[in-house]
Design a protein around this motif. Structure first.
Motif, mmCIF file in Angstrom:
data_model
loop_
_atom_site.group_PDB
_atom_site.id
_atom_site.type_symbol
_atom_site.label_atom_id
_atom_site.label_comp_id
_atom_site.label_asym_id
_atom_site.label_seq_id
_atom_site.Cartn_x
_atom_site.Cartn_y
_atom_site.Cartn_z
ATOM 1 N N MET A 1 2.670 6.573 3.056
ATOM 2 C CA MET A 1 3.538 5.407 3.224
ATOM 3 C C MET A 1 2.788 4.263 3.905
ATOM 4 N N ILE A 41 7.476 4.221 -1.424
ATOM 5 C CA ILE A 41 7.505 4.666 -0.028
ATOM 6 C C ILE A 41 8.795 5.413 0.286
ATOM 7 N N VAL A 88 7.794 1.259 8.571
ATOM 8 C CA VAL A 88 7.003 2.491 8.522
ATOM 9 C C VAL A 88 6.451 2.837 9.906
#
Length: 333
Positions: free
Chosen positions: A173, A87, A189
């Protein structure tokens, strides 16, 4: 396995944290007379090894990239779930795609802006774009590239590339953290998606596009839904200050968009967004058994790269120290 699987990794991270740049060293670099003096300060740190491989001290991007490559190599080696580190690496692939697509559509060469930190070699991405052969890419990336190629004839603006690829990045992500079921990463995120959607909204308003493009660029997965931004399309950008006054982002929006209204630059908003996210990961700094300290260390190293870059650019361009200081992000330690 329980959280104890992180014991070794967290122990290694604790020792590495002692080598991070602190505020004293950052201040010394800001107060340095020139870029050569900045490098002398860095020679006193763990950056000495990376710097020694560079012939020209103004080629700071090379030693920053080398330092990040070493950081990610180490983290992937010690992390119990190295797939989660992706990520953080994906943004470098997306950065390279932005550079290559803009070069392709504008018939320019900007290979010096490419980085080798990501998961796919820049040369391979360059060949894919030249041949328009995206079969080996993740379907989300492949669809984004095809959308850009189709959209550019209608919206011939390089910002379109940024908007569509940013959406692609956060979709990737979000997919990873959703599968991980890790609440710390999910929130991390989600916050990035919200902040990017706010920035995306401002850019779309500045370009003059309407709701059809807002819908195309909007990123799912944040706490602010599409309806929130659609409802604000007919209002001035700074109306978001009142709309988000009770949200987690109130200070970032109030100061960042307040500055945008005066300067038409998102630089302040981006700095405040970076600080907001860094402060979030700092909360997990002292977690004994978990991914939080690893995420914090990655963010700390990436933040260091931004700080060094800002200072070096400032010194090379003879900026006043206070101007440089205004652009700096917070430090992790």
């Amino acid at each position: 396995m329980g959280e104890n699987k992180y014991l070794y990794a967290v122990t290694r991270i604790r020792s590495l944290e002692n080598k991070l740049l602190d505020k004293t060293k950052i201040d010394r670099m800001v107060e340095a007379k020139n870029s050569e003096e900045v490098i002398k300060v860095l020679y006193e740190t763990d950056y000495a090894g990376s710097i020694s491989e560079v012939d020209n001290i103004e080629d700071y991007e090379t030693f920053l990239a080398k330092e990040l490559e070493n950081t990610y190599a180490l983290v992937k080696e010690i992390a119990p779930e190295p797939e989660l580190i992706e990520i953080f690496l994906l943004k470098y692939d997306i950065h390279n795609l932005k550079v290559l697509l803009k070069s392709h559509f504008l018939n320019e060469e900007h290979d010096h802006l490419l980085t080798g930190v990501g998961t796919i070699a820049p040369a391979k991405l360059k060949e894919m774009i030249r041949e328009r052969d995206f079969v080996d890419l993740n379907p989300i990336i492949r669809n984004a590239l095809e959308e850009i190629i189709n959209s550019f004839s209608v919206y011939p603006d390089p910002q379109i590339i940024d908007l569509i690829l940013d959406k692609c990045l956060y979709q990737l992500m979000n997919n990873i953290v959703t599968k991980s079921k890790n609440d710390f990463l999910k929130t991390f995120v989600r916050m990035q998606i919200d902040l990017n959607n706010i920035k995306m909204f401002v850019r779309i308003k500045a370009i003059g596009y309407q709701r059809d493009f807002l819908k195309k660029a909007f990123i799912e997965g944040g706490s602010l839904d599409y309806g929130f931004f659609s409802d604000a399309m007919d209002d001035p950008v700074d109306s978001l200050i009142d709309k988000l006054a009770m949200s987690d982002y109130s200070n970032v929006v109030a100061e960042g968009l307040g500055d945008y209204s005066k300067t038409k630059s998102l630089m302040r908003f981006e700095k405040l967004s970076d600080d907001f996210l860094l402060n979030y990961v700092k909360k997990g700094k002292y977690v004994a058994f978990g991914i939080e300290p690893i995420v914090g260390y990655i963010m700390a190293k990436e933040n260091e790269a931004k700080l060094i870059r800002i200072i070096m650019v400032g010194k090379i361009n003879h900026m006043e120290n206070e101007v440089i200081r205004e652009r700096l992000r917070d430090v992790y330690v």
